[in-house]
Motif scaffolding. Sequence first.
Motif, PDB file in Angstrom:
ATOM      1  N   HIS A  50     -15.567  12.417  25.294  1.00 37.29           N
ATOM      2  CA  HIS A  50     -15.993  11.228  26.063  1.00 37.29           C
ATOM      3  C   HIS A  50     -17.471  10.918  25.836  1.00 37.29           C
ATOM      4  CE1 HIS A  50     -12.428  10.088  28.447  1.00 37.29           C
ATOM      5  NE2 HIS A  50     -12.075  11.356  28.259  1.00 37.29           N
ATOM      6  N   LYS A  53     -20.115   8.281  27.858  1.00 37.03           N
ATOM      7  CA  LYS A  53     -19.567   7.910  29.167  1.00 37.03           C
ATOM      8  C   LYS A  53     -20.691   7.461  30.099  1.00 37.03           C
ATOM      9  CE  LYS A  53     -16.656   9.531  32.954  1.00 37.03           C
ATOM     10  NZ  LYS A  53     -15.788  10.622  33.474  1.00 37.03           N
ATOM     11  N   HIS A  96     -15.911   7.350  24.821  1.00 35.46           N
ATOM     12  CA  HIS A  96     -15.415   6.901  26.126  1.00 35.46           C
ATOM     13  C   HIS A  96     -14.819   5.506  26.091  1.00 35.46           C
ATOM     14  CE1 HIS A  96     -14.910   7.114  30.414  1.00 35.46           C
ATOM     15  NE2 HIS A  96     -15.530   5.959  30.567  1.00 35.46           N
TER      16      HIS A  96
END
Length: 243
Positions: A50, A53, A96
């Motif tokens: 991710h 993010k 993300h």
Amino acid sequence: MNAALRTLLSPARCPSGGLQVSIEGEPCVLRCSGALWVVNHRTLIAADLHLEKGSAFAARGQMLPPYDSRATLDRLEAEIDALQPAAVVLLGDSFHDTKSVGRMAPDDRARLDRLATGRDWVWLEGNHDIAALADPVQTLPGAVVETLSLGALRLIHEPQPGVRPGEIAGHLHPAARVAAHGRGVRRPAFVTDGRRAVLPAFGAFTGGLDVRDPAIAGLFADPPMAAALGTGKVHALPWEKLR
């Protein structure tokens, strides 16, 4: 852990603090970082980085410290330095959202190229990053695939229902809650029954789903082992002891 599960997994402590186990007959190490080391193939697998993010939340007005990508890449680089893998496989949701690559700091983006140099580098498509990985403008190092076979293992982002021998998946961000020092402690965790495994999220800004949630527990016909990440050690937790 019951005797049948112990025999199938054959867990053993490694000098690194990780746990060596057998998954569908393939020797693997559950690393303290949350990555999986497939010994005979010299392959490092990490799920759900991710990246960016924090910047995605910032773009929506929710301010988080903008250092998650750097922290995640620091951990990934430390694993690569320690193991010198022949291949690195990122198990989906490495970014993300679709614009994450473009938001990366130049130093972080350049580090991806450097880490990939001299080894096979494979991105599996995840639900968060499939469009980002498909964008030819991004010119990311390595190959992009939907699934990957590795000996007896089959690597995929999202675990599939039913009996799936050798499946290694991410997506669900498993976490285990245990009692420690008089209070409940929640830690990212591997979940495996020796036939398949779900990896914890590797990213610095990732939450977790309780391993006893039906989305995770329902993948296993019999109670699996949860292996929680501790400080310098992976802790094998009997299913019946989880809170």
